[in-house]
Design a protein around this motif. Sequence first.
Motif, PDB file in Angstrom:
ATOM      1  N   ARG A 108     -15.275   0.340 -48.375  1.00 27.82           N
ATOM      2  CA  ARG A 108     -16.523   1.091 -48.470  1.00 27.82           C
ATOM      3  C   ARG A 108     -17.744   0.189 -48.482  1.00 27.82           C
ATOM      4  O   ARG A 108     -18.756   0.516 -47.885  1.00 27.82           O
ATOM      5  CB  ARG A 108     -16.522   1.980 -49.717  1.00 27.82           C
TER       6      ARG A 108
ATOM      7  N   SER B  24      -6.746   0.340 -54.630  1.00 31.89           N
ATOM      8  CA  SER B  24      -8.085   0.629 -55.143  1.00 31.89           C
ATOM      9  C   SER B  24      -9.081  -0.450 -54.715  1.00 31.89           C
ATOM     10  O   SER B  24     -10.209  -0.145 -54.331  1.00 31.89           O
ATOM     11  CB  SER B  24      -8.059   0.733 -56.673  1.00 31.89           C
TER      12      SER B  24
ATOM     13  N   ASP C  48      -9.751  -0.047 -51.001  1.00 27.78           N
ATOM     14  CA  ASP C  48     -10.616   1.110 -50.781  1.00 27.78           C
ATOM     15  C   ASP C  48     -12.070   0.765 -51.105  1.00 27.78           C
ATOM     16  O   ASP C  48     -12.981   1.087 -50.336  1.00 27.78           O
ATOM     17  CB  ASP C  48     -10.126   2.285 -51.629  1.00 27.78           C
TER      18      ASP C  48
ATOM     19  N   PHE D   2      -3.140   3.782 -45.272  1.00 28.86           N
ATOM     20  CA  PHE D   2      -4.463   3.147 -45.336  1.00 28.86           C
ATOM     21  C   PHE D   2      -4.561   2.000 -44.334  1.00 28.86           C
ATOM     22  O   PHE D   2      -5.530   1.885 -43.581  1.00 28.86           O
ATOM     23  CB  PHE D   2      -4.723   2.636 -46.757  1.00 28.86           C
TER      24      PHE D   2
END
Length: 175
Positions: free
Chosen positions: A80, A73, A76, A124
Amino acid sequence: TDAAGPPDLRFGGVCWPGAELAPDVDAVMGDPARFADRLRQEQYGGARCFAGPLKQGMASWSSAALEVQAFMSVLDCLARVQPDAVDGRSIRWFSDSQTAVASVRRWRTKSVGLRTVLQNLFAFLRRHRAVVLPTWVSRGLGWQPAADLLSRRRGWRGRAGWSLPEPIFRAGVDR
């Protein structure tokens, strides 16, 4: 990173892109107001702090699976808001979950839930051409990253999910 288990199911992460080791924040852990000021200052100094809820349906997951998901998390979020901090990088990850760190080092586990999270993390990292260097941080060493506090807060106004108030703790010690 840190992941708080039920009922909080939150994650916390503090990223210092380019830094080898997050600074020790033990000196400010006792005073939430000073701690919040320290986080704000370090955000402007290159650090990024993340806290948020983990995905639905995780209440039955193992603590190691929650910890790796918390790391996912944070990655991620970081990808971004600051993609160059992830893309093509070697990322040092500090966690107090020995099982999570060992599983990421080996890229395998017997736990079905953790295996799924590891596969997602691996995908990922491949997408972002990144490498993770996991390190276990023993609580016995007295080093508690800022992420521990972030994971146990409900939003930014909450309090630790399973800590005793200081006066009650002191009364127990005195007794």
